[in-house]
Design a protein around this motif. Sequence first.
Motif, short mmCIF file in Angstrom:
data_model
loop_
_atom_site.label_atom_id
_atom_site.label_comp_id
_atom_site.label_asym_id
_atom_site.label_seq_id
_atom_site.Cartn_x
_atom_site.Cartn_y
_atom_site.Cartn_z
N PHE A 67 74.44 42.89 50.73
CA PHE A 67 74.48 42.87 49.27
C PHE A 67 74.96 44.24 48.81
O PHE A 67 74.99 45.19 49.60
CB PHE A 67 73.10 42.54 48.68
CG PHE A 67 72.02 43.51 49.06
CD1 PHE A 67 71.73 44.61 48.25
CD2 PHE A 67 71.27 43.33 50.21
CE1 PHE A 67 70.74 45.50 48.59
CE2 PHE A 67 70.27 44.22 50.56
CZ PHE A 67 70.00 45.30 49.75
N VAL A 68 75.36 44.33 47.57
CA VAL A 68 75.89 45.58 47.03
C VAL A 68 75.05 46.03 45.85
O VAL A 68 74.61 45.22 45.04
CB VAL A 68 77.37 45.43 46.59
CG1 VAL A 68 78.30 45.45 47.78
CG2 VAL A 68 77.58 44.15 45.80
N ARG A 69 74.82 47.33 45.78
CA ARG A 69 74.08 47.95 44.69
C ARG A 69 74.66 49.35 44.44
O ARG A 69 75.40 49.89 45.26
CB ARG A 69 72.59 48.07 45.02
CG ARG A 69 71.84 46.76 45.18
CD ARG A 69 71.70 46.01 43.88
NE ARG A 69 70.85 44.83 44.03
CZ ARG A 69 71.28 43.63 44.40
NH1 ARG A 69 72.57 43.45 44.67
NH2 ARG A 69 70.44 42.60 44.50
N GLY A 70 74.30 49.90 43.30
CA GLY A 70 74.75 51.23 42.96
C GLY A 70 73.87 52.31 43.59
O GLY A 70 72.65 52.25 43.50
N ILE A 71 74.49 53.31 44.21
CA ILE A 71 73.79 54.43 44.83
C ILE A 71 74.06 55.66 43.98
O ILE A 71 75.20 56.15 43.92
CB ILE A 71 74.28 54.67 46.27
CG1 ILE A 71 74.17 53.38 47.09
CG2 ILE A 71 73.51 55.80 46.93
CD1 ILE A 71 74.83 53.48 48.45
N PRO A 72 73.06 56.19 43.28
CA PRO A 72 73.29 57.37 42.43
C PRO A 72 73.89 58.53 43.23
O PRO A 72 73.58 58.71 44.42
CB PRO A 72 71.89 57.71 41.91
CG PRO A 72 71.14 56.42 41.99
CD PRO A 72 71.66 55.71 43.21
N VAL A 73 74.73 59.32 42.57
CA VAL A 73 75.48 60.35 43.28
C VAL A 73 74.75 61.69 43.31
O VAL A 73 75.31 62.66 43.83
CB VAL A 73 76.87 60.54 42.64
CG1 VAL A 73 77.69 59.28 42.76
CG2 VAL A 73 76.76 60.99 41.19
N TYR A 74 73.52 61.77 42.78
CA TYR A 74 72.90 63.09 42.74
C TYR A 74 72.64 63.63 44.13
O TYR A 74 72.81 64.83 44.39
CB TYR A 74 71.61 63.07 41.90
CG TYR A 74 70.53 62.15 42.40
CD1 TYR A 74 70.34 60.90 41.82
CD2 TYR A 74 69.66 62.53 43.42
CE1 TYR A 74 69.34 60.05 42.26
CE2 TYR A 74 68.66 61.69 43.85
CZ TYR A 74 68.50 60.45 43.28
OH TYR A 74 67.49 59.62 43.71
N THR A 75 72.24 62.78 45.09
CA THR A 75 72.02 63.26 46.45
C THR A 75 73.34 63.62 47.11
O THR A 75 73.44 64.62 47.83
CB THR A 75 71.29 62.19 47.28
OG1 THR A 75 70.06 61.84 46.63
CG2 THR A 75 70.99 62.71 48.67
N ILE A 76 74.38 62.83 46.87
CA ILE A 76 75.70 63.14 47.41
C ILE A 76 76.19 64.47 46.87
O ILE A 76 76.75 65.30 47.61
CB ILE A 76 76.70 62.01 47.08
CG1 ILE A 76 76.22 60.69 47.69
CG2 ILE A 76 78.10 62.36 47.55
CD1 ILE A 76 77.09 59.51 47.31
N SER A 77 75.98 64.70 45.59
CA SER A 77 76.40 65.96 44.97
C SER A 77 75.66 67.15 45.57
O SER A 77 76.26 68.21 45.81
CB SER A 77 76.17 65.89 43.46
OG SER A 77 76.54 67.09 42.83
N GLN A 78 74.38 66.99 45.86
CA GLN A 78 73.62 68.08 46.46
C GLN A 78 74.12 68.41 47.86
O GLN A 78 74.28 69.59 48.22
CB GLN A 78 72.14 67.70 46.50
CG GLN A 78 71.48 67.61 45.13
CD GLN A 78 70.08 67.05 45.20
OE1 GLN A 78 69.63 66.59 46.24
NE2 GLN A 78 69.38 67.05 44.07
#
Length: 837
Positions: A554-565
Amino acid sequence: MMLGCGIYDVITQFLKLETLLDDGVGNTIELQIERGGTSMTVNLVVQDLHSITPDYFLEVSGAVIHPLSYQQARNFRFPCGLVYVSEPGYMLFRAGVLRHAIIKKFAGQEILRLDELISVLSKLSRGARVPLEYVSYTDRHRRKSTHFIMLMDDDIELRVGEGQQSVLVTIDRHEWYAPPQIYTRDDSSGLWTARPAIQSESLLLASGTNGTGQGLNNQTILSCGEPVHMEHKHQGTDQELTDGVTSMETASGDASIESHSRDESDSGRKKRRVEEYASADGVVADGSVHESGDVKLEDPSTMENAGSRDYQGATAVTTNASLAERVIEPTLVMFEVHVPPSCMIDGVHSQHFFGTGVIIYHSQNMGLVAVDKNTVAISASDVMLSFAAFPIEIPGEVVFLHPVHNFALVAYDPSALGAAGAAVVRAAELLPEPALRRGDSVCLVGLSRSLQATSRKSIVTNPCAALNISSADCPRYRAMNMEVIEVDTDFGSTFSGVLTDEQGRVQAIWGSFSTQVSTVKYLLAICYCVAICLMLTFQFQLKFGCSSSEDHQFVRGIPVYTISQVLDKIISGASGPSLLINGVKRPMPLVRILEVELYPTLLSKARSFGLSDDWVQALVKKDPVRRQVLRVKGCLAGSKAENLLEQGDMVLAVNKQPVTCFHDIENACQALDKYDENDGKLDLTIFRQGREIEIKVGTDVRDGNGTTRVINWCGCIVQDPHPAVRALGFLPDEGHGVYVARWCHGSPVHRYGLYALQWIVEINGKPTPDLDAFVNVAKEIEHGEFVRVRTVHLNGKPRVLTLKQDLHYWPTWELIFDPDTAIWHRKTIKAIDCSSV
């Protein structure tokens, strides 16, 4: 019927005919036959059947290639001795080349014998693009052309399209398989002895992820090594064309789970045919065209600049595209990921993945793409990147796998894009703050199969949906302690991309998650749907699967705050171990985490368990939207939190500050890294069995490398237990460093029943607490020696069994990732010299 060999005789029995033929090998016989009522006499030469039966074969990259035998030549109506593909292995599997294919032409040279194939193979430069032509007995009147590339680990990779179509390939920098070997049958010993197919002195490896550009000018030198037998199993012509089925297993018994997991319940999922991305005109990644005639050369810079202007113009005239789509399209990348069967580790459930990623960093020296871990599951894989901004395909290297969140970072070399590609490819702008809220309007943008941007506007229905994914039958990565974003409309469970605002700033990755559903529940859902159809059509049909569970996504949105860190730490210089990226050593970030699986519980439920009104009010004040408290589902085995927190504990506060979501726990862990003087522990306030308790719990520091060492012993793949295994909450007290992840058909472990999903804790009475101790014990075991093995299953059940080691066909070897060279190196631990057998 009469046969003459100096003596004429009437033949009425097959046995007598066979005896006369055996006695007349090499001689001419006179055979009198009757055809259509007419008597005829023919002279025939009796040929030795052994002379047209192959007694040797070539093994390269898991493929088995040998001269076409008399039996198969009779079946396929081909001449004997042609170069015949018995098993495609990894090199031909990536191309979709069928079993039983006949190689006709290689590198522009006609191939009639296997020796000619080996001769051409030895002359190829590393990274050279070479055409290969072959025919199949099912399509014997049409040759299929492929582009053939010499891989840097001495492997060969082919990829094929329909008819005369060709596709692009990349340089494989890793030593997934042993160098090419020739196996020859020894009738005196009854064994097949191996020798190097190509003699060499050294093996030159290019550094960085852009092996394509560097490898073209390097001479390919093939080194010798130990033989490896990884059997491959194919189920039907269509399956062979797509994924190829390896016979490496993960189950603990004969009714085992296939390691490839075809995911047939969702026909449009990540695995798609290679032909979809085939180029009909033969244009390759560097813009060249393979032609036999003269080619007029132009100034490369002029051609690149013109191509860049043309492509920018083509992108600009896209009609009906929203601003967000136009902004984000140059940042999107299509992934094609292949996992070699020789190192399917960490419970990875397939060999072939597709997905969409987004460029989050792009400079002259390094590019980084973020993608979900259902597309890039492990670091031991071959990654190809196709850019939406420019028609080019280049290799990528996995540089970071987040230990908790569902994303990976893949690096590429911007110089491989060329001037034209670098002019249009760019990084997306990340917008970690403010966080999305319910009712916000977002734009879902991704790539279609034809690498065209597709978008639609959606409304956020739940910005903080907590995931609860149960463990798979064969433990593999599953997202835990994550809150994801749900929207009202999307493009289905196979479409991945990004969520942006109206200006095209990325707020979340629209990523894919893998899960397993019980067959009972799955069939109940099918029955419900069928019942609806039955009411309308009065007819239906059900197909029952034989597995205990079904793989779904299934697909869901993964917030980018951890990616940005994580990105900020990579750019600014992290404090972790260094990794070679594009020839430059860069310190990679470490992640401090609380290795505890948590899940949210409504405060209304928590009150029923005895939580005081004061804490309920404090938590509501802290987060009036969620109105929840975090509870402990379990601790990862071997973590510092193990034996401190218990299942069902409610985590009320960290360092006296109320916490209500996973993000609060992560922020508290990261705050520990800001101060040098700390013991790495969190002061937790928990609620346990009606009592409020203050407790100090340690945190763990993990890197983003994933599993970096794999050992093959007697045909089983052993490794350190990965997080998905430790998340089950159990590790054997006797030792837990040697976990059996896979086993191979036909191997000693298959013969004697040492299957996957268990730990090897003892060999011949000697403990094996870790891989180093296991290697030391394995070195002492000789060929043909019986070994007593003590194991402990995932369910805690111990077992003792005996197996016989076979170093002739199943030598002990290991794969180790070297961060200084960014290469997976293969090393032989224990083998025998076949020449002395």
